[in-house]
Design a protein around this motif. Structure first.
Motif, mmCIF file in Angstrom:
data_model
loop_
_atom_site.group_PDB
_atom_site.id
_atom_site.type_symbol
_atom_site.label_atom_id
_atom_site.label_comp_id
_atom_site.label_asym_id
_atom_site.label_seq_id
_atom_site.Cartn_x
_atom_site.Cartn_y
_atom_site.Cartn_z
ATOM 1 N N TYR A 1 96.614 14.415 57.133
ATOM 2 C CA TYR A 1 95.840 13.839 58.239
ATOM 3 C C TYR A 1 96.633 12.790 58.996
ATOM 4 O O TYR A 1 96.344 12.507 60.154
ATOM 5 N N LYS A 2 97.648 12.219 58.326
ATOM 6 C CA LYS A 2 98.545 11.344 59.080
ATOM 7 C C LYS A 2 99.233 12.172 60.155
ATOM 8 O O LYS A 2 99.341 11.762 61.300
ATOM 9 N N ILE A 3 99.717 13.361 59.761
ATOM 10 C CA ILE A 3 100.466 14.185 60.711
ATOM 11 C C ILE A 3 99.536 14.761 61.780
ATOM 12 O O ILE A 3 99.845 14.705 62.971
ATOM 13 N N THR A 4 98.387 15.275 61.366
ATOM 14 C CA THR A 4 97.503 15.847 62.390
ATOM 15 C C THR A 4 96.953 14.754 63.295
ATOM 16 O O THR A 4 96.568 15.028 64.424
ATOM 17 N N GLY A 5 96.950 13.512 62.794
ATOM 18 C CA GLY A 5 96.518 12.399 63.642
ATOM 19 C C GLY A 5 97.398 12.248 64.874
ATOM 20 O O GLY A 5 97.003 11.635 65.862
ATOM 21 N N THR A 6 98.620 12.829 64.816
ATOM 22 C CA THR A 6 99.524 12.743 65.958
ATOM 23 C C THR A 6 98.838 13.229 67.225
ATOM 24 O O THR A 6 99.001 12.653 68.294
ATOM 25 N N TRP A 7 98.062 14.311 67.106
ATOM 26 C CA TRP A 7 97.398 14.816 68.315
ATOM 27 C C TRP A 7 95.886 14.582 68.266
ATOM 28 O O TRP A 7 95.150 15.172 69.036
ATOM 29 N N GLY A 8 95.440 13.722 67.368
ATOM 30 C CA GLY A 8 94.014 13.415 67.300
ATOM 31 C C GLY A 8 93.648 12.247 68.183
ATOM 32 O O GLY A 8 92.666 11.560 67.930
ATOM 33 N N ASN A 9 94.418 11.995 69.204
ATOM 34 C CA ASN A 9 94.135 10.874 70.106
ATOM 35 C C ASN A 9 94.639 11.249 71.474
ATOM 36 O O ASN A 9 95.375 12.233 71.635
ATOM 37 N N HIS A 10 94.271 10.457 72.459
ATOM 38 C CA HIS A 10 94.597 10.817 73.838
ATOM 39 C C HIS A 10 96.103 10.995 74.067
ATOM 40 O O HIS A 10 96.553 12.048 74.511
ATOM 41 N N GLU A 11 96.874 9.955 73.753
ATOM 42 C CA GLU A 11 98.309 9.981 74.079
ATOM 43 C C GLU A 11 99.016 11.137 73.363
ATOM 44 O O GLU A 11 99.762 11.901 73.977
ATOM 45 N N GLY A 12 98.755 11.233 72.073
ATOM 46 C CA GLY A 12 99.424 12.266 71.301
ATOM 47 C C GLY A 12 99.028 13.656 71.764
ATOM 48 O O GLY A 12 99.863 14.562 71.815
#
Lengths: 146, 663, 379
Positions: free
Chosen positions: B82-93
């Motif tokens: 989830y650290k890695i998938t968090g990369t695109w779990g937000n606007h900027e990413g």
């Protein structure tokens, strides 16, 4: 039929289809769109009996009563007026006292709002957008100045 | 490493500007060298964007809180995945993922576009570069994921718990592959408009890209639907939420495009319409990006809101949609019309498909934008939800679905509807049987439910009939049938699979909506409940500790006929301390194609717990059908005719225009 | 340094991607009609295959073949125009090429110098935590301890060490959790219970609540002479208005405390203040009074600051909501004066006056009170 007539009939058929689709869309918009109100707006709103609306506001403190089984009653307030709401089902995880909610349903004869859905989705300020706008326009809620 | 990623992003922006201007200029001047710049630059741009994305993902994986974006959306205690998938779990990413996929497709065109004429290829890459340049600028100006914090905080603020799920790992990348994949179709269209020349060959060059984009978008939507189904704990698979609609509209338009491009390829007809559809499809993708990213909507997709971003994306939207439509208006008249056809023909069926699909797209668009428009002109806030879409979208889909089995069986140019109807007799009989069986043998089945099941069987059997007829079933000897079957073009299987998948999805939807049952009750430990013939016993709540949350697990035993436990289902309430949020994890037990779904509510004062149970018959077919549709697209992609190579000099020098085949 | 090398290499690579195609030898592109022809040829062979499979009728196939052939013919007609050789590179094209090659380094380095922070290294958490403890900041040490405790949540000693650190960092609710964990895992001790009480009280802005009181009492059961517990319990009584009992408690402490105890002066000041209090007014304290402020001054600097700030801020906030509280305003003004925050004291005075109106009796009372403290309203 000549070729020209044929083409005309195809075009006419297409237009009739589009017309029907447009008509249906706007009829459905008129019938099925549900309006959003805050409790204090209700006095000025002219509601048909049984009309579905969405009612938003804050869950008033100390009004949550758990009744039989999964039925819950609570009051929604905009700090000016209150509306009593009953709901049978599972409340969203974000449902809390003094937090914004949006309920959807109809008014019962006795003035109690019977909700069939309760939403507490919100942004990071723990406030649904509609409710936040409504409260802001009533001067009840200010954005935190952090 | 972080700053390397940041620098690579800036460099990728610079390259995208070059990619826009130089090939465009080269195509205009007919300068081969300049046109050739597009390819290497596109590939390099992709490599740099990938480097940049890898740097951000690395910062997430190692909890580098000196990156503001990581600090805002991650926590050192989260599981690595989830650290890695968090990369695109937000606007900027997620915007970085967006451009990564955009440059990826640009790179693909550069790498595999050797069969394209040089000017077309240069123009496609230029348009692709222009889209990239604006989005790079958007990221750098308003949503830079590489903004730093100094001194670095020691702990992050955690990812929104709703997004800490494997669904998030798969859903956005698939969806973006679809969304952004249509940018290639858009670029091809604009390139064709710039050149002012479009032929049947164009449709063939665009087709694989349309198929790829459509396949991923189908998967992305299905994944998103399944994710919402199990993660939000409401048991619904589609909410007509504006964010869902934003992904559904490009899908509808893309499906129309997929079909109209066939007509264009085979008959050189519908050229202008196909161009317009390609433009509209990607425009709807951009609109979807705007609606989700700008925060004009509030929805379960709990991303941040920021007006400056909204205005920026609105400008991008206006630039590309307005620009391409203006170019279209300017050039469309110079494009020649193609072959003629009779209304009853394969072409006619595909036009009908397009008519229904685009109208359906329009109703979804209106339903999605109408509340925004009303709010903009008056202070009224309205919401347009499922009732509206059921009333408009439903009636549009039913005739379309009824017509689907006819399409592939009709001949080009002029078809014989009665002959086709005769071939479909078996499918019709099967559908009728399904209606009767449903109506007579299933309790509480309404007429609509029975007809719905019939419709699904009609689609499924229709798709099978298509294959059977094309294999020569009933007209040639059995041995030949098999040879023919094996020799059928892949695209025929692709079509049949996609239509079969559509039937399966329909069956799943009808089954869930019409035969599903639901119960809400408060249960004490040890109590049992009956639901559609299944007996469940509530075993009680057990606390448990996860890596970054604590939870109360409700255990339910599924009892067999003899009262023994056949399965254990758990549903839990998780509480994430960092964000002080609670989520509900639903408990799901798959039985055949159906599912038993339960979700926990609040704990009562007397130790009871509110439990909501659903029996969802055939529900997995909704997503299973989508997988079959994706498989159909994949099989079509493997068709040999999509692998038309570049002209080789040898054949050209032989001057082998096949004069023998001239009339 | 390494970063700049990588950046230079990346820039070089990107520039080459632009430069090489432009600098290469002359290219002759294939005419676009050749590509079209390839597609149509394939369509024809596909048609043949379909006929062979019996997928389409021969008549239909013939028609389709004619159609494709017409497309090929159209190509041949349109071709001569397209086949003209590329124009000679003009001045303009050379200019564009040069600009393109230069644009890559210029745009990227220019933009990056505006946006980037090249001097800031990556700081993966594990690396930061693995640093020599002597070089780490308190925050990093705490984070390291937290990571350790997340992995070994049953390490009672770890919680025991961390709890007072949290207290000093003013992370009161974390301190409460840590003390509770330490007590649960390593058992009761007077120091832990007293610390828990202090953490609970501090989290509540200095108010000794029933929870805090229970903790202090538990501490006293284990060690009747524990100064922290005794001190806070007395303070709790003072907060409830039981000034005499509080005084008695403090006096008893004073008698028992050794000469060099750090608590001595705190107790003495608390006593002096409570004496003043009981003379000055019979009203129970609503907010921080000078007594609390003075008592706090004997605590550790962080504790003191936290306590005072939260109490004064709490009172200030209360007055914003219920402004018609004469006593409250006077307390607030006095608190700010005692803290030496003259500007805020003056601000509070003005706000208080504004609430009641400048002609009101209250306003006059405030002004007189302020003057007695050596404060004047805004000139």
């Amino acid at each position: 039929m000549t070729r020209k007539q044929k083409r005309l009939s195809v075009i006419a058929g297409g237009l009739a289809f589009l017309g029907a689709a447009t008509g249906l869309t706007f009829y459905a918009l008129g019938q099925k769109a549900s309006y959003f109100y805050m409790p204090a707006d209700l006095t000025s709103a002219s509601l048909q009996p049984g009309q579905r609306i969405r009612l938003g506001g804050l869950v008033e403190k100390g009004t949550i009563e758990r009744g039989q089984g999964a039925t819950v009653a609570f009051s929604v307030t905009d700090n000016q007026k209150q509306v009593k709401v009953t709901y049978t089902g599972i409340l969203p995880d974000l449902f809390r006292e003094e937090q914004g909610v949006i309920t959807e349903g109809t008014f019962r004869q006795d003035g109690v709002f019977v909700a069939d859905s309760v939403l507490a989705k919100h942004d990071e300020n723990y406030m649904p957008k509609e409710v936040a706008d409504g409260l802001k326009s009533k001067g009840v809620w200010q954005e935190s100045k952090k | 490493m972080v700053e390397t990623g940041h620098f690579a992003l800036v460099l990728a922006f610079a390259l995208s500007v070059v990619q826009t201007l130089v090939p465009l200029f080269g195509a205009r001047m007919n300068n081969q060298k300049m046109m050739a710049v597009g390819g290497p630059v596109a590939v390099t741009g992709f490599a740099l964007t990938a480097l940049s994305f890898a740097a951000l993902a690395m910062a997430y994986a190692t909890s580098d809180f000196s990156v503001a974006n990581v600090w805002d959306n991650s926590h050192s205690l989260q599981p690595l995945i989830y650290k890695i998938t968090g990369t695109w779990g937000n606007h900027e990413g997620s915007m970085l993922l967006w451009v990564l996929i955009l440059t990826f497709f640009g790179g693909l065109v550069a790498a595999f576009g050797s069969n394209l004429p040089a000017t077309l290829r240069a123009n496609v890459l230029a348009v692709q570069g222009a889209i990239g340049a604006t989005f790079f600028l958007f990221i750098l100006a308003t949503s830079n994921p590489f903004a730093r914090l100094n001194p670095a905080p020691i702990e992050g603020r955690d990812l929104n718990p709703i997004l800490q799920d494997l669904g998030l790992a798969i859903h956005p990348p698939l969806l973006y592959l679809g969304y952004v994949g249509f940018s290639i179709c858009f670029s091809f269209s604009v390139a064709a408009l710039i050149e002012g020349r479009i032929d049947a060959s164009w449709a063939r060059w665009v087709r694989p890209w349309t198929l790829v984009a459509w396949m991923f978008l189908t998967g992305g939507i299905a994944m998103g639907s399944y994710w919402a189904y199990y993660e939000l704990g409401w048991g619904g698979f589609w909410f007509w939420d504006p964010v869902e609609n934003a992904s559904f509209m490009p899908w509808l338009a893309g499906t129309a495009l997929l079909h109209s491009a066939i007509v264009m390829e085979k008959r050189s007809a519908l050229k202008i319409w196909t161009l317009l559809l390609a433009i509209l499809t990607f425009s709807l993708s951009l609109l979807g990006t705007f609606l989700v990213r700008s925060g004009v909507l509030t929805s379960v997709h709990a991303f941040a809101t920021d007006p400056t971003r909204g205005v920026f994306i609105l400008c991008i939207l206006t630039l590309f949609i307005g620009g391409s439509l203006a170019l279209f208006a300017f050039r469309a008249s110079s494009l020649t019309a193609g072959g003629l056809f009779h209304p009853i023909s394969r072409e006619g069926a595909l036009v009908l498909n397009n008519l229904f699909l685009t109208t359906a797209t329009a109703t979804v668009l209106i339903g999605t934008l109408y509340p925004l428009a009303v709010e903009a002109v008056s202070a009224d806030k309205i919401s347009v939800g499922a009732p509206f879409f059921n009333l408009t979208f439903g009636p549009l889909m039913v005739p379309l679905l009824v017509a689907v089995p006819f399409g592939p069986l009709l001949a080009w140019k002029r078809g014989d509807i009665f002959a086709v109807a005769q071939r479909l007799m078996a499918a019709f009989a099967a559908a009728l049987l399904a209606v009767l069986v449903t109506a007579l043998f299933i309790d509480g089945a309404s007429v609509f439910a029975a007809l719905g099941v019939g419709l699904a069987f009609w689609l499924i059997c229709g798709a099978l009939t298509d294959i059977a007829v094309k294999s020569g079933f009933g007209s040639v000897a059995p041995g030949i049938i098999f040879r023919r079957f094996a020799g059928l073009p892949r695209s025929v299987f692709g079509t049949a699979l996609a239509h079969l998948g559509l039937g399966l999805t329909t069956l799943g939807i009808v089954g869930t909506l019409c035969f599903g049952t639901e119960k809400i009750l408060s249960m004490h430990a040890g109590e049992t409940v009956q639901l559609s013939g299944h007996t469940l016993r509530f075993e009680g709540l057990y606390p448990a500790q996860g890596p970054n949350y604590s939870e109360d697990r409700g255990r339910f035993a599924l009892l067999g006929a003899d009262g023994s436990t056949t399965a254990v289902i758990t549903s839990s309430k998780r509480s994430y301390p960092v964000r002080q949020m609670t989520t509900t994890e639903s408990g799901i037990k798959t039985i055949g194609f159906s599912q038993l779904y339960l979700s926990l509510g609040d704990e009562g004062t007397d130790g009871s717990v509110v439990v909501r149970l659903w029996w969802k018959p055939l529900v997995t077919l909704i997503w299973g059908g989508s997988l079959v549709m994706m498989a159909g697209a994949a099989v079509s992609l493997m068709d040999r005719r999509l692998r038309v190579g570049a002209p080789s000099r040898r054949r050209k020098s032989a001057g082998a225009v096949p004069s023998a085949s001239l009339p | 340094m390494l970063f700049w090398v990588i950046a230079a290499i990346l820039t070089l690579g990107a520039s080459l991607a632009v430069l090489l195609p432009l600098a290469g030898g002359p290219k002759r592109g294939s005419a676009s009609s050749d590509h079209d022809l390839e597609v149509y040829r394939d369509q024809l062979s596909e048609l043949d295959r379909d006929v062979a499979r019996g997928l389409i009728q021969p008549a239909e196939a013939e028609e389709a073949r004619a159609e494709i052939a017409r497309r090929i013919l159209r190509l041949d007609n349109a071709d001569p125009a397209a086949k003209t050789a590329a124009r000679q590179p003009s001045m303009a094209t050379r200019l564009v090429a040069t600009a393109a090659v230069l644009a890559v380094p210029l745009v990227s380095w220019g933009l990056y110098s505006q946006l980037g922070s090249p001097d800031l290294p990556s700081q993966p958490l594990s690396e930061r935590l693995a640093k020599n403890p002597a070089e780490s900041s308190v925050d990093e040490l705490v984070a390291r301890a937290e990571a350790h405790l997340a992995a070994n949540p049953t390490d009672g000693r770890g919680w025991d060490v961390l709890a007072p650190v949290y207290l000093r960092m003013q992370r009161f609710s974390d301190a409460v959790t840590a003390y509770r964990n330490a007590i649960r895992l390593d058992g009761d001790s007077a120091a832990r219970q007293a610390g828990l009480g202090e953490a609970i009280a501090s989290a509540a802005g200095g108010i000794v609540s029933a929870d805090a009181q229970a903790a202090f009492e538990a501490a006293l059961k284990l060690d009747p002479a524990n100064p922290k517990a005794n001190f806070y319990l007395a303070m709790g009584m003072a907060q409830e208005g039981r000034t005499e009992e509080a005084t008695a408690g403090w006096q008893k402490m004073l008698a028992a405390l050794p000469q060099d105890s750090p608590w001595r002066s705190a107790v003495e000041q608390a006593l002096a203040e409570s004496a003043k209090q009981s003379v000055a007014s019979g009203v129970p304290a609503k907010g921080p009074d000078a007594g609390d402020v003075d008592a706090a001054s004997s605590m550790s600097p962080q504790d003191r600051e936290a306590m005072i700030d939260t109490m004064v801020a709490g009172l200030d906030e209360k007055l914003r909501q219920n402004p018609r509280d004469t006593e409250g305003w006077m307390q607030l003004i006095r608190s700010y004066v005692v803290l030496g925050k003259t500007d805020q004291a003056r601000d509070a005075l003005n706000r208080g006056i504004a609430v009641f109106g400048s002609d009101s009796d209250e306003a006059k009372k405030f002004t007189a009170f302020a003057v007695s403290l050596g404060l004047t309203a805004t000139e």
